[in-house]
Design an enzyme around this catalytic site. Structure first.
Site, short mmCIF file in Angstrom:
data_model
loop_
_atom_site.label_atom_id
_atom_site.label_comp_id
_atom_site.label_asym_id
_atom_site.label_seq_id
_atom_site.Cartn_x
_atom_site.Cartn_y
_atom_site.Cartn_z
N PRO A 103 0.83 -1.20 0.00
CA PRO A 103 0.00 0.00 0.00
C PRO A 103 0.87 1.26 0.00
O PRO A 103 1.80 1.37 0.79
CB PRO A 103 -0.80 -0.11 1.30
CG PRO A 103 -0.54 -1.45 1.85
CD PRO A 103 0.69 -1.99 1.22
N GLU A 104 0.56 2.17 -0.90
CA GLU A 104 1.25 3.46 -0.94
C GLU A 104 0.25 4.53 -0.50
O GLU A 104 -0.83 4.20 -0.02
CB GLU A 104 1.81 3.71 -2.35
CG GLU A 104 2.80 2.62 -2.78
CD GLU A 104 3.39 2.83 -4.17
OE1 GLU A 104 3.43 3.98 -4.64
OE2 GLU A 104 3.79 1.83 -4.79
N ARG B 230 15.77 -2.95 -7.18
CA ARG B 230 14.32 -3.09 -7.38
C ARG B 230 14.00 -2.93 -8.87
O ARG B 230 14.74 -2.30 -9.61
CB ARG B 230 13.56 -2.02 -6.59
CG ARG B 230 13.87 -2.09 -5.12
CD ARG B 230 13.13 -1.02 -4.37
NE ARG B 230 11.70 -1.33 -4.28
CZ ARG B 230 10.86 -0.60 -3.58
NH1 ARG B 230 11.27 0.47 -2.96
NH2 ARG B 230 9.58 -0.93 -3.52
N LYS C 131 2.92 6.74 4.10
CA LYS C 131 2.25 5.43 4.09
C LYS C 131 1.83 4.98 5.49
O LYS C 131 1.50 3.82 5.69
CB LYS C 131 3.20 4.39 3.48
CG LYS C 131 3.71 4.75 2.09
CD LYS C 131 4.72 3.73 1.61
CE LYS C 131 5.55 4.26 0.48
NZ LYS C 131 6.69 3.37 0.15
#
Ligand SMILES: [Zn+2]
Length: 279
Positions: A2-3, A269, A59
């Site tokens: 979740p951002e 990433r 967040k």
């Protein structure tokens, strides 16, 4: 993970359930969820306190109490579950084989708020104040706050030599943007994620600012339609893939130029971009 938009949608949906409620009892099922803080301390701290509001920074979800606050971080798959009563909680929580996973639950004077993360990365912490929490104190401006302006962004970009993607992920500069929405904002702004932050002109910074804000706002609309259903432990945000232009679209045609979206590795990433129209 979740951002900002997901946590904002959770906060807005939670607010009417918890605002003004008193915490009667804290149930700890998996003490790992409060690490490195002690679960008994959390219970002692929170019990009998009133929840003034639910709010968010970056967040992080915050329950502002009449004294101090409870901070929740969902990490990868943390979630909230709502129970109508303590007896429903005790009947359903962690009862095999088909029980609901719950780590920590706040029993309120009406209803019970459960925090769950089956992988146990998510955390529930308590603090005397916002300033007492090192991770909150270290956060930069929230990306949807009024103070986050094109000139704020330009000033911070100019002071950094890091690649744009890494700059956007750094929560100490701008809080709330993660892997998904950084890839999306850079696609909309037509900027290469590998480009050094300080190479952006004032016009480029303004384009990036506009892209960040509009990507987050559009995602938030999507996260609120349908809004989170805390009664359903299987619930997750739906339909976000409709608005994604780069993230996890490797090999699919760029919606602007038709060439394939590429996945590149950056700082360990994956990021996604169109190397043809992002310069
Ligand atoms: Zn393209």
């Amino acid at each position: 993970m979740p951002e900002l938009p997901e946590v904002e949608a959770v906060t807005r949906s939670l607010r009417p359930l918890v605002r003004g409620r008193r915490i009667c009892c804290v149930h700890i099922f998996h003490p790992i969820a409060t690490k490195p803080q002690s679960p008994t301390r959390l219970a002692k701290f929170a019990e009998r306190r009133r929840i003034l509001d639910a709010s968010r920074h970056g967040k992080y979800l915050l329950l502002v109490l009449d004294r101090g606050l409870i901070e929740m971080h969902f990490r990868f798959d943390g979630q909230l579950i709502w129970f109508r009563s303590a007896s429903e909680l005790l009947r359903r929580a962690n009862q095999s084989p088909d029980g609901v996973h719950v780590d920590v639950a706040l029993e309120l004077d009406k209803g019970v708020l459960g925090f769950a993360d089956q992988r146990h990365f998510g955390r529930v912490h308590h603090w005397e104040s916002f300033e007492a929490c090192p991770s909150l104190r270290a956060l930069g401006l929230d990306a949807l706050s009024r103070e986050f302006t094109p000139s704020f962004l330009h000033a911070h970009l100019s002071a950094s030599r890091r690649p744009l993607k890494e700059f956007l992920l750094d929560q100490s500069k701008i809080a709330g943007i993660g892997n998904i929405y950084s890839a999306e904002a850079l696609w909309h702004a037509r900027l290469d994620p590998r480009r050094p932050a300080n190479s952006l002109s004032r016009t480029d910074s303004a384009k990036l600012h506009k892209a960040i804000v509009s990507v987050l706002r559009r995602a938030l609309e999507c996260c609120l339609d349908p809004a989170p259903d805390f009664r359903d432990p299987q619930w997750w945000f739906q339909g976000l893939e409709k608005i994604l232009r780069a993230y996890q679209r490797e090999g699919l045609p760029c919606r602007r130029c038709g060439r394939a979206i590429r996945r590149i590795e950056q700082g360990g990433r994956s990021t996604y971009c169109c190397l043809h129209c992002q310069k």
